[in-house]
Design an enzyme around this catalytic site. Structure first.
Site: not given
Ligand code: SAH
Length: 365
Positions: A95, A108, A115, A119, A122, A341
């Protein structure tokens, strides 16, 4: 005999491309000419490159190509943010988000498919890690967005800033990300200034040090807590690089010029958002040239966290402000299209299962 695969031109920065041409018996200046077509004008058809002779055009089409992703989805938020899901050659999707503001337009950009940092707040982490993006796949996000936005000249509708804040941890894909940023900075590439590219990291300390030497763009650090106990829980990478080491690296990065490092802090109700957390954060950042970016938590399905109330966010802001720390509260943008985010999830072909993912996290740690 299998044919040599064609070179993806978006994967080469100017020195690479100069070498590439000279190895083929061509003049090095062809590199800047070609880059002007690719990036300055968005032309990828060699036949349309009028200052390149017919013979070389034909050779180029034998040697090289421009590999672009497909647009798998294109969504426009009520607030004007736009999110693309790009499908890569291997079927993985990533994305990219465009955020228009009055004075600037920010893209962005993702650096990895998924990932591995895990975290806890997230949503990208939920997807696991698939692979690093190549330089060409990182640059292609900017190329595609520039075309899809229609190369508009009006401020705020074109891309003036890039943030490496999409999916993935850019400093764990170091070489490809740095080369991609060199192309973004190059006058024959996108000609962005170092101030207008921000790399956001969860805190890969040795890579922060290296970055200062290789490509000292603006740095943002996802801090989210000012004690190691809490940060270990929110950002597991902290177990490897604790806050003190991280802040030392940030101080060095800021350097003599005292260029401020941005610290991102996601406000999670009752987890890291009390008055005492705010005061602790202010103390923790003493002596660090810092700006704080408070981010209201963006929820996603099955998360255990909640967004702090507006009153809480304001109070947290005021405490930092009063302590003399430049603080901004990031407006939530694009959350109606899951572009905010921590909401970027992409869509992967081969998701790592939980067990494999925890292995990959352990490799990093
Ligand atoms: N891995 C890098 C790049 C990702 S940036 C990094 O950690 O900095 C994405 C930013 O969004 C980071 O500051 C991240 O902490 C923040 N973020 C992640 N999940 C979020 C959520 N659910 N709500 C708000 N911000 C989030």
């Amino acid at each position: 005999m299998t044919a040599t695969p064609k070179t993806n031109l978006l994967a080469l920065d100017r020195p690479d491309l100069e070498r590439w041409f000279t190895e083929r018996g061509e003049k090095a200046f062809r590199a800047s000419q070609l880059m002007q077509w690719l990036y300055g004008r968005g032309v990828v058809d060699f036949a349309a490159m009028s200052n390149i002779g017919k013979a070389l055009q034909a050779e180029l089409s034998g040697w090289a190509e421009v590999r672009l992703p497909e647009v798998a989805a294109d969504r426009l938020s009520d607030d004007g943010s736009r999110k693309w899901l790009f499908r890569l050659a291997d079927g993985n999707c990533i994305e990219t988000v465009f955020i228009p503001e009055e004075e600037r337009g920010t893209l962005c950009v993702s650096s990895q498919v998924g990932c591995m940092l895990n975290c806890s707040f997230c949503s990208t982490a939920r997807q696991g890690f698939n692979r690093n993006l190549s330089t060409g796949e990182i640059v292609a996000q900017l190329w595609m967005a520039t075309q899809l936005l229609g190369r508009r000249p009006d401020a705020g509708r074109r891309i003036s800033n890039v943030v490496m804040m999409g999916m993935g941890e850019p400093l764990l894909n170091y070489g490809n990300v740095v080369r991609a940023m060199h192309i973004m900075l190059d006058d024959f590439g996108y000609g962005l200034s170092k101030r207008r590219i921000t790399l956001s990291t969860a805190g890969v300390v040795p890579a922060i040090r290296q970055l200062r030497a290789d490509c000292d763009v603006s740095l943002a650090v996802s801090l989210h807590a000012s004690s190691d106990a809490l940060r270990d829980e929110l950002v597991p990478l902290n177990r490897k690089y604790p806050i003190r080491e991280l802040l030392d690296a940030c101080r060095e990065y800021a350097g003599e010029g005292r260029r401020r490092v941005t610290f991102e802090y996601v406000l999670l109700a009752d987890v890291n958002d009390t008055d005492s957390h705010a005061r602790a954060l202010a103390r923790c950042l003493e002596g660090v040239p810092a700006k704080v970016n408070l981010i209201p938590f963006n929820p996603f399905p099955q998360t255990r966290y909640r967004r702090s109330t507006d009153g809480r966010i304001l109070r947290f802001f005021e405490i930092l402000n009063r302590a003399g720390i430049v603080t901004i509260t990031r407006r939530t943008r694009g959350d109606d299209i899951e572009a905010a985010c921590g909401q970027l999830a992409g869509r992967f072909r081969d998701r790592t299962r939980r067990r494999e993912r925890s292995q990959s996290v352990n490799q990093v740690l």
